[in-house]
Design a protein around this motif. Structure first.
Motif, mmCIF file in Angstrom:
data_model
loop_
_atom_site.group_PDB
_atom_site.id
_atom_site.type_symbol
_atom_site.label_atom_id
_atom_site.label_comp_id
_atom_site.label_asym_id
_atom_site.label_seq_id
_atom_site.Cartn_x
_atom_site.Cartn_y
_atom_site.Cartn_z
ATOM 1 N N ASP A 1 -1.150 0.672 -5.293
ATOM 2 C CA ASP A 1 -0.616 -0.558 -4.717
ATOM 3 C C ASP A 1 0.447 -1.112 -5.648
ATOM 4 O OD1 ASP A 1 -2.347 -0.433 -2.571
ATOM 5 O OD2 ASP A 1 -3.761 -1.886 -3.377
ATOM 6 N N THR B 1 -2.109 13.825 -3.188
ATOM 7 C CA THR B 1 -1.572 12.513 -2.838
ATOM 8 C C THR B 1 -1.885 11.494 -3.916
ATOM 9 O OG1 THR B 1 -1.813 12.971 -0.484
ATOM 10 C CG2 THR B 1 -1.646 10.663 -1.122
ATOM 11 N N ASP C 1 0.856 -1.183 0.000
ATOM 12 C CA ASP C 1 0.000 0.000 0.000
ATOM 13 C C ASP C 1 0.895 1.237 0.000
ATOM 14 O OD1 ASP C 1 -2.514 1.215 0.047
ATOM 15 O OD2 ASP C 1 -2.494 1.373 2.232
ATOM 16 N N THR C 2 0.739 2.093 -1.011
ATOM 17 C CA THR C 2 1.681 3.189 -1.222
ATOM 18 C C THR C 2 0.961 4.526 -1.379
ATOM 19 O OG1 THR C 2 3.085 1.595 -2.391
ATOM 20 C CG2 THR C 2 3.632 3.917 -2.647
ATOM 21 N N TYR C 3 1.439 5.508 -0.635
ATOM 22 C CA TYR C 3 0.941 6.885 -0.716
ATOM 23 C C TYR C 3 2.145 7.785 -0.974
ATOM 24 C CZ TYR C 3 -3.289 5.157 1.523
ATOM 25 O OH TYR C 3 -4.439 4.464 1.817
ATOM 26 N N CYS D 1 -3.524 9.295 -9.482
ATOM 27 C CA CYS D 1 -2.410 8.730 -10.261
ATOM 28 C C CYS D 1 -2.381 9.270 -11.688
ATOM 29 C CB CYS D 1 -2.495 7.207 -10.267
ATOM 30 S SG CYS D 1 -2.284 6.481 -8.636
ATOM 31 N N GLU E 1 5.904 5.705 3.303
ATOM 32 C CA GLU E 1 4.924 5.867 2.237
ATOM 33 C C GLU E 1 4.467 4.539 1.638
ATOM 34 O OE1 GLU E 1 7.917 7.677 2.129
ATOM 35 O OE2 GLU E 1 6.992 9.475 2.932
ATOM 36 N N CYS E 2 5.247 3.490 1.848
ATOM 37 C CA CYS E 2 5.002 2.208 1.183
ATOM 38 C C CYS E 2 5.132 1.077 2.185
ATOM 39 C CB CYS E 2 6.010 2.048 0.046
ATOM 40 S SG CYS E 2 5.875 0.529 -0.886
ATOM 41 N N HIS F 1 -2.186 7.507 -4.511
ATOM 42 C CA HIS F 1 -2.375 6.262 -3.767
ATOM 43 C C HIS F 1 -2.401 5.141 -4.789
ATOM 44 C CE1 HIS F 1 -5.245 3.549 -1.240
ATOM 45 N NE2 HIS F 1 -4.000 3.104 -1.227
#
Length: 87
Positions: free
Chosen positions: A21, A17, A7-9, A86, A56-57, A19
């Motif tokens: 994966d 932001t 899970d990555t922000y 994204c 972040e990840c 977000h």
């Protein structure tokens, strides 16, 4: 095939932001490798150089790979699920 979901922000330069994966083969658990996958993805979105660390990840869970995931894993080594921001 089992895969891990990271899970990555990531904070973009404009403050928004991203977000997403990062999907990786289950045997890859080294954060540096996962972060490199994320950085490669960010470069494809014209966001090279954004901060991507363990903060972040994070490893979220495991699941069984879909056909689409498997294809990307075989060609790129990872798969990205875009969640929000994204662009």
């Amino acid at each position: 095939m089992k895969v891990t979901v990271w899970d990555t922000y990531v904070k973009k330069q404009n403050g928004d932001t991203m977000h997403f994966d990062i999907i990786a083969p289950e045997y890859i658990r080294e954060e540096a490798i996962i972060h490199q996958m994320g950085k490669e993805y960010l470069a494809t979105k014209q966001h090279a150089g954004l901060l991507l660390t363990a903060k972040e990840c994070r490893l979220c869970h495991q699941e069984i790979a879909s056909a689409e995931m498997l294809e990307s894993l075989h060609t790129k080594g990872y798969f990205i699920i875009e969640m929000e921001g994204c662009d």
